[in-house]
Design a protein around this motif. Structure first.
Motif, short mmCIF file in Angstrom:
data_model
loop_
_atom_site.label_atom_id
_atom_site.label_comp_id
_atom_site.label_asym_id
_atom_site.label_seq_id
_atom_site.Cartn_x
_atom_site.Cartn_y
_atom_site.Cartn_z
N SER A 1 0.84 -1.19 0.00
CA SER A 1 0.00 0.00 0.00
C SER A 1 0.87 1.24 0.00
O SER A 1 2.04 1.19 0.40
N LEU A 2 0.27 2.35 -0.43
CA LEU A 2 0.99 3.61 -0.51
C LEU A 2 -0.01 4.74 -0.35
O LEU A 2 -1.17 4.62 -0.78
N ILE A 3 0.43 5.84 0.28
CA ILE A 3 -0.42 7.02 0.40
C ILE A 3 0.36 8.25 -0.04
O ILE A 3 1.51 8.46 0.36
N ASN A 4 -0.29 9.04 -0.87
CA ASN A 4 0.27 10.32 -1.30
C ASN A 4 -0.52 11.40 -0.57
O ASN A 4 -1.65 11.71 -0.94
N THR A 5 0.08 11.96 0.48
CA THR A 5 -0.67 12.90 1.32
C THR A 5 -0.93 14.22 0.61
O THR A 5 -1.78 14.99 1.06
N SER A 6 -0.22 14.51 -0.48
CA SER A 6 -0.44 15.79 -1.16
C SER A 6 -1.83 15.88 -1.79
O SER A 6 -2.40 16.96 -1.89
N ASP A 7 -2.38 14.73 -2.20
CA ASP A 7 -3.74 14.74 -2.75
C ASP A 7 -4.64 13.67 -2.12
O ASP A 7 -5.79 13.52 -2.53
N GLY A 8 -4.10 12.92 -1.16
CA GLY A 8 -4.90 11.92 -0.46
C GLY A 8 -5.07 10.62 -1.21
O GLY A 8 -5.79 9.73 -0.75
N LEU B 1 7.14 9.44 -9.21
CA LEU B 1 7.25 8.04 -9.61
C LEU B 1 6.07 7.19 -9.13
O LEU B 1 6.18 5.96 -9.05
N LEU B 2 4.96 7.81 -8.84
CA LEU B 2 3.83 7.08 -8.26
C LEU B 2 3.33 5.95 -9.16
O LEU B 2 2.87 4.92 -8.67
N SER B 3 3.41 6.12 -10.45
CA SER B 3 2.94 5.07 -11.36
C SER B 3 3.78 3.80 -11.25
O SER B 3 3.36 2.74 -11.72
N LEU B 4 4.94 3.91 -10.62
CA LEU B 4 5.84 2.76 -10.47
C LEU B 4 5.79 2.17 -9.07
O LEU B 4 6.71 1.46 -8.66
N TRP B 5 4.74 2.43 -8.34
CA TRP B 5 4.72 2.14 -6.92
C TRP B 5 4.87 0.65 -6.60
O TRP B 5 5.31 0.29 -5.52
N LYS B 6 4.55 -0.23 -7.54
CA LYS B 6 4.66 -1.66 -7.25
C LYS B 6 6.07 -2.21 -7.39
O LYS B 6 6.32 -3.37 -7.09
N PHE B 7 6.98 -1.39 -7.86
CA PHE B 7 8.33 -1.89 -8.16
C PHE B 7 9.32 -1.39 -7.12
O PHE B 7 9.58 -0.19 -7.02
N PRO B 8 9.93 -2.26 -6.34
CA PRO B 8 10.76 -1.84 -5.20
C PRO B 8 12.00 -1.04 -5.58
O PRO B 8 12.49 -0.25 -4.76
#
Length: 126
Positions: free
Chosen positions: A49-56, A103-110
């Protein structure tokens, strides 16, 4: 530099719940999204999971959708992973991580993550 302190892991029965806090050493939410990876013995790392607090905006692996919820407290520089209805397959080391907003679109890649915490162990018994 950024230090990430994850905690809250433990042993729980299937169907139970845990909440994992991740505390950052300073305010990083303006630059980074914050989330969680996990790794079980013999398996590859998995973005949970991931959260981007700038836009929720939030992101979840299909395997945890509907059971896990990520949230943040900017005043405390802390991100939380609430895990409900835990299953034995959720057993793993859970690692707090940061990802650049670009890089949010790449969030699944460590490989794209900048900082990794030390991990906290979650064990779910059947």
């Amino acid at each position: 530099d950024v230090q990430l302190q994850a905690s809250g892991g433990g042993l729980v029965q299937a169907g139970g719940s845990l909440r994992l806090p991740c505390a950052a050493s300073r305010n990083i939410f303006d630059v980074y999204a914050v989330g969680w990876f996990r790794q079980a013995p013999g398996k590859e790392r998995e973005g949970v999971s991931l959260i981007n607090t700038s836009d929720g905006s939030t992101y979840y692996a299909d395997s945890v959708k509907g059971r896990f919820t990520v949230s943040s407290n900017s005043a405390e520089n802390t991100v939380y992973l609430q895990m409900n209805n835990l299953k034995p397959d959720d057993t793993a080391g859970y690692y707090c991580v940061t990802l650049s907003h670009q890089l949010l679109s790449l969030w699944k890649f460590p490989r794209w993550y900048d900082y990794w915490g030390q991990g906290t162990q979650v064990t779910v018994s059947s």
